[in-house]
Design an enzyme around this catalytic site. Sequence first.
Site, PDB file in Angstrom:
ATOM      1  N   TRP A  36       0.851  -1.209   0.000  1.00 21.05           N
ATOM      2  CA  TRP A  36       0.000   0.000   0.000  1.00 21.05           C
ATOM      3  C   TRP A  36       0.872   1.239   0.000  1.00 21.05           C
ATOM      4  CZ3 TRP A  36      -4.928   2.253   1.389  1.00 21.05           C
ATOM      5  CH2 TRP A  36      -4.828   3.522   1.973  1.00 21.05           C
ATOM      6  N   ASN A  38       0.498   5.699   0.426  1.00 24.50           N
ATOM      7  CA  ASN A  38      -0.282   6.942   0.395  1.00 24.50           C
ATOM      8  C   ASN A  38       0.653   8.115   0.186  1.00 24.50           C
ATOM      9  OD1 ASN A  38      -0.322   5.901   3.369  1.00 24.50           O
ATOM     10  ND2 ASN A  38      -0.819   8.029   3.716  1.00 24.50           N
ATOM     11  N   ASP A  39       0.604   9.155   1.003  1.00 25.54           N
ATOM     12  CA  ASP A  39       1.224  10.453   0.681  1.00 25.54           C
ATOM     13  C   ASP A  39       2.638  10.408   0.082  1.00 25.54           C
ATOM     14  OD1 ASP A  39      -0.842  10.754   2.451  1.00 25.54           O
ATOM     15  OD2 ASP A  39       0.303  11.843   3.933  1.00 25.54           O
ATOM     16  N   GLN A  55       4.522   7.165   1.896  1.00 25.66           N
ATOM     17  CA  GLN A  55       3.943   6.407   2.990  1.00 25.66           C
ATOM     18  C   GLN A  55       3.668   5.003   2.468  1.00 25.66           C
ATOM     19  OE1 GLN A  55       2.729   7.854   6.477  1.00 25.66           O
ATOM     20  NE2 GLN A  55       4.745   8.308   5.671  1.00 25.66           N
ATOM     21  N   PHE A  98       5.391   8.637   9.898  1.00 26.36           N
ATOM     22  CA  PHE A  98       4.376   9.340   9.108  1.00 26.36           C
ATOM     23  C   PHE A  98       5.043  10.337   8.157  1.00 26.36           C
ATOM     24  CE2 PHE A  98      -0.008   8.908  11.382  1.00 26.36           C
ATOM     25  CZ  PHE A  98       0.087   7.538  11.307  1.00 26.36           C
ATOM     26  N   ARG A 163       1.650  16.814  12.842  1.00 24.31           N
ATOM     27  CA  ARG A 163       2.385  15.965  11.896  1.00 24.31           C
ATOM     28  C   ARG A 163       2.694  16.633  10.558  1.00 24.31           C
ATOM     29  NH1 ARG A 163      -2.660  13.515  12.756  1.00 24.31           N
ATOM     30  NH2 ARG A 163      -4.138  13.735  11.028  1.00 24.31           N
ATOM     31  N   ASP A 164       3.476  15.881   9.754  1.00 18.86           N
ATOM     32  CA  ASP A 164       3.757  16.175   8.348  1.00 18.86           C
ATOM     33  C   ASP A 164       4.663  17.392   8.163  1.00 18.86           C
ATOM     34  OD1 ASP A 164       1.939  14.106   8.137  1.00 18.86           O
ATOM     35  OD2 ASP A 164       0.247  15.401   7.639  1.00 18.86           O
ATOM     36  N   TRP A 300      -9.237   9.293   0.234  1.00 18.63           N
ATOM     37  CA  TRP A 300      -9.272   8.525   1.495  1.00 18.63           C
ATOM     38  C   TRP A 300     -10.628   7.840   1.671  1.00 18.63           C
ATOM     39  CZ3 TRP A 300      -5.949   6.303   4.421  1.00 18.63           C
ATOM     40  CH2 TRP A 300      -4.695   6.853   4.661  1.00 18.63           C
TER      41      TRP A 300
HETATM   42  C1  FRU Z   1      -2.406  12.141   5.104  1.00 13.81           C
HETATM   43  C2  FRU Z   1      -1.927  11.434   6.360  1.00 13.81           C
HETATM   44  C3  FRU Z   1      -0.857  12.266   7.048  1.00 13.81           C
HETATM   45  C4  FRU Z   1      -0.093  11.237   7.818  1.00 13.81           C
HETATM   46  C5  FRU Z   1      -0.123  10.059   6.883  1.00 13.81           C
HETATM   47  C6  FRU Z   1      -0.168   8.725   7.560  1.00 13.81           C
HETATM   48  O1  FRU Z   1      -2.860  11.311   4.112  1.00 13.81           O
HETATM   49  O2  FRU Z   1      -3.019  11.161   7.196  1.00 13.81           O
HETATM   50  O3  FRU Z   1      -1.376  13.307   7.848  1.00 13.81           O
HETATM   51  O4  FRU Z   1       1.197  11.637   8.119  1.00 13.81           O
HETATM   52  O5  FRU Z   1      -1.269  10.205   6.067  1.00 13.81           O
HETATM   53  O6  FRU Z   1       0.018   7.687   6.658  1.00 13.81           O
END
Ligand code: FRU
Length: 489
Positions: A36, A38-39, A55, A98, A163-164, A300
């Site tokens: 999987w 994501n970001d 991610q 994250f 975060r981020d 999402w």
């Molecule tokens: C955004 C998010 C971020 C976090 C990450 C976790 O898509 O929720 O805020 O760091 O994904 O996978």
Amino acid sequence: MPSILLSRARDYETEHLFDVPPAHLPRFHVTGGVGWINDPNGFSLYRDEYHLFFQYNPYDVYWDTMHWGHVKTRDFIRWERLPCALAPDKSYDEFGCFSGSALELRDGRHLLMYTGVSKTDDGQEFQTQCLAFGDGLDYEKYENNPVIGPELLPPGGSHVHFRDPKIWQEGEKFYVVTGNLSADDNGAVLLFESDDALNWRFVNTVAASENRLGRMWECPDLFRLDGKDVLIVSPQEMSTEGMEFLYGNTTLYLIGELSEDGKLLRESEHTIDYGLDFYAPQTVLTEDGRRVMIAWMQYWNSVDVRPVDDLPFFGQMTLPRELNVRDGRLIQNPVRELESYRSQHVAYADVPLNGKTAFHDVKGRCLDLTVDIRPDDNALYKSVTVCLAEGDGYAVTVSYDPEKGTVLVDRSRGGWPENVISRREFAVRDREGAITLRFILDRYSIELFVNEGEQAATFAIFSPEYADGISFGSEGDATITVEQYTLDI
Ligand code: FRU
């Protein structure tokens, strides 16, 4: 020495990465290939190459304890896979590494800054900002992590939603923006500064959702472009506002001027991408001074649906886009590097359209296609529809209604199950019935750029590749010019 968890992830990748036949992968959009994603994370120029992390859960096609996967490129189109870069192997990140960012330090090291997720004694998640140093391949976590913890939060700032980090350097100083949930339950972007990237001070809250633009603000990015300051955020729990702001997890840009003390004085605010599958964008400044953005090409709200059962990977990135600011808008266009992959030019100029039409050689699923629509001299047409990925009951339609001033995209026959949200309608600038639609198609996606990049709308699709028809329809008289290039990638 890689930790046990990192070695395990790397071994797993080596064993399974090539399980997927290339015919099942996007041709030029980044995927995990396994597991999987994501970001996008750590999008940065390092030793003359662009690195992108993401991610990543290598072991399954669902979100779970986050690692950082890793690819690099010279031209944003062809990507080279590198071994997994970070695993959640420390007490301060044992529930996930994250999202975060990266930059090249002047001493030649590659610095990664990410959010470490741990848990408090009462089981609550706890987020701090951490560092890792590396050489573009292997990364060592900083011995004094975390470098930004709850003690640096402004009063009432949440340590559960903190975060981020997006890091950059200006002169001798380092800056970072992070997402945060403030005491009054609003999303906020916090600015910190540092002289060495190790010791940080809180500067100010750059901007907040102000009981309007969603709740927690994720994945901020802040940069100067064309004489303006641009803040990008990904709000959770956004409410619909007219046709501009869309329900759910969405993305925003705020354009304005950053004050001396780090507050954004807003001049305009818009949705970044009016499609469904676009989240958590991040930018990099290229060697030749372009600001280039990439995002996760997924919504999402539909991540639990698996449109194609046997795909051993889930999630893909958008095509990187060049950004500009014009008249309070963020202009987005595909990176110019794509043009060197164009082949087989097909063009039909000034074709009168009333009813349905198709051209025998305008078709395909790996294309750069521009459709220029103009009204007839005498009357305004009612609508023009471009139908893509068509065949065997499949189709994605994009319709422009000049009177209403809207574009409606419908991918409900784009290979997704019926119960998934599939339609988006958004307002476009009135040009008296003239509109230009540029589509970039890959095996699992359609990215639409309206009026030379004034607006964008991105859709993941999962219909079989033989659904490659393209047709045009109108109610009323219109004139279209169609220009198609096959992308040879
Ligand atoms: C955004 C998010 C971020 C976090 C990450 C976790 O898509 O929720 O805020 O760091 O994904 O996978």
